[in-house]
Design a protein around this motif. Sequence first.
Motif, PDB file in Angstrom:
ATOM      1  N   PHE A  13     -22.564  -7.406  13.716  1.00  0.00           N
ATOM      2  CA  PHE A  13     -22.591  -8.239  12.514  1.00  0.00           C
ATOM      3  C   PHE A  13     -22.099  -9.663  12.784  1.00  0.00           C
ATOM      4  N   ALA A  14     -21.355  -9.860  13.850  1.00  0.00           N
ATOM      5  CA  ALA A  14     -20.706 -11.153  14.097  1.00  0.00           C
ATOM      6  C   ALA A  14     -21.682 -12.192  14.635  1.00  0.00           C
ATOM      7  N   GLU A  15     -21.327 -13.445  14.432  1.00  0.00           N
ATOM      8  CA  GLU A  15     -22.158 -14.552  14.888  1.00  0.00           C
ATOM      9  C   GLU A  15     -21.969 -14.858  16.368  1.00  0.00           C
ATOM     10  N   SER A  16     -20.901 -14.372  16.955  1.00  0.00           N
ATOM     11  CA  SER A  16     -20.587 -14.680  18.352  1.00  0.00           C
ATOM     12  C   SER A  16     -21.647 -14.113  19.285  1.00  0.00           C
ATOM     13  N   PRO A  17     -21.847 -14.762  20.433  1.00  0.00           N
ATOM     14  CA  PRO A  17     -22.815 -14.240  21.396  1.00  0.00           C
ATOM     15  C   PRO A  17     -22.412 -12.850  21.910  1.00  0.00           C
ATOM     16  N   ASN A  55     -13.668 -16.785  28.268  1.00  0.00           N
ATOM     17  CA  ASN A  55     -14.849 -17.042  27.451  1.00  0.00           C
ATOM     18  C   ASN A  55     -14.901 -18.536  27.169  1.00  0.00           C
ATOM     19  N   VAL A  56     -15.809 -19.216  27.841  1.00  0.00           N
ATOM     20  CA  VAL A  56     -15.920 -20.666  27.727  1.00  0.00           C
ATOM     21  C   VAL A  56     -17.262 -21.001  27.091  1.00  0.00           C
ATOM     22  N   GLY A  57     -17.247 -21.881  26.121  1.00  0.00           N
ATOM     23  CA  GLY A  57     -18.486 -22.265  25.461  1.00  0.00           C
ATOM     24  C   GLY A  57     -18.289 -23.505  24.623  1.00  0.00           C
ATOM     25  N   PRO A  58     -19.355 -24.020  24.065  1.00  0.00           N
ATOM     26  CA  PRO A  58     -19.249 -25.212  23.232  1.00  0.00           C
ATOM     27  C   PRO A  58     -18.502 -24.922  21.932  1.00  0.00           C
ATOM     28  N   PRO A  59     -18.021 -25.963  21.273  1.00  0.00           N
ATOM     29  CA  PRO A  59     -17.317 -25.763  20.000  1.00  0.00           C
ATOM     30  C   PRO A  59     -18.195 -25.096  18.949  1.00  0.00           C
ATOM     31  N   ALA A  60     -17.576 -24.313  18.113  1.00  0.00           N
ATOM     32  CA  ALA A  60     -18.211 -23.655  16.962  1.00  0.00           C
ATOM     33  C   ALA A  60     -19.293 -22.664  17.356  1.00  0.00           C
ATOM     34  N   ILE A  61     -19.184 -22.057  18.555  1.00  0.00           N
ATOM     35  CA  ILE A  61     -20.157 -21.041  18.951  1.00  0.00           C
ATOM     36  C   ILE A  61     -19.705 -19.652  18.521  1.00  0.00           C
ATOM     37  N   GLY A  62     -18.420 -19.495  18.213  1.00  0.00           N
ATOM     38  CA  GLY A  62     -17.924 -18.206  17.744  1.00  0.00           C
ATOM     39  C   GLY A  62     -17.087 -17.480  18.770  1.00  0.00           C
ATOM     40  N   LYS A  63     -16.155 -18.181  19.382  1.00  0.00           N
ATOM     41  CA  LYS A  63     -15.293 -17.556  20.391  1.00  0.00           C
ATOM     42  C   LYS A  63     -14.080 -16.881  19.785  1.00  0.00           C
ATOM     43  N   GLN A  64     -13.825 -17.108  18.511  1.00  0.00           N
ATOM     44  CA  GLN A  64     -12.584 -16.635  17.903  1.00  0.00           C
ATOM     45  C   GLN A  64     -12.520 -15.113  17.812  1.00  0.00           C
ATOM     46  N   LEU A  65     -13.535 -14.472  17.335  1.00  0.00           N
ATOM     47  CA  LEU A  65     -13.520 -13.024  17.107  1.00  0.00           C
ATOM     48  C   LEU A  65     -13.416 -12.203  18.395  1.00  0.00           C
ATOM     49  N   PRO A  66     -14.204 -12.495  19.414  1.00  0.00           N
ATOM     50  CA  PRO A  66     -14.075 -11.698  20.645  1.00  0.00           C
ATOM     51  C   PRO A  66     -12.730 -11.894  21.288  1.00  0.00           C
TER      52      PRO A  66
END
Length: 66
Positions: A13-17, A55-66
């Motif tokens: 359900f999450a937006e994160s990759p 976990n490295v990625g651009p801002p606002a990609i959804g790293k918070q939940l994982p």
Amino acid sequence: MNFIERFLDWTSFAESPESYFRWAAISAIGAVLRDNVYHEWGVKSRLYPNLFILNVGPPAIGKQLP
């Protein structure tokens, strides 16, 4: 169905990759196993696996939940 597949299904359900959740599950497995898994190396040496996961990625990609 193994733990990683169930975890990915549970977090679908999450937006994160998906790759972020996959590595979060691998990290959880490594944390649970701790130093209980090793490879005999030589006569009295043991080789323990180490995991360093970032976990490295651009801002606002959804790293918070994982």
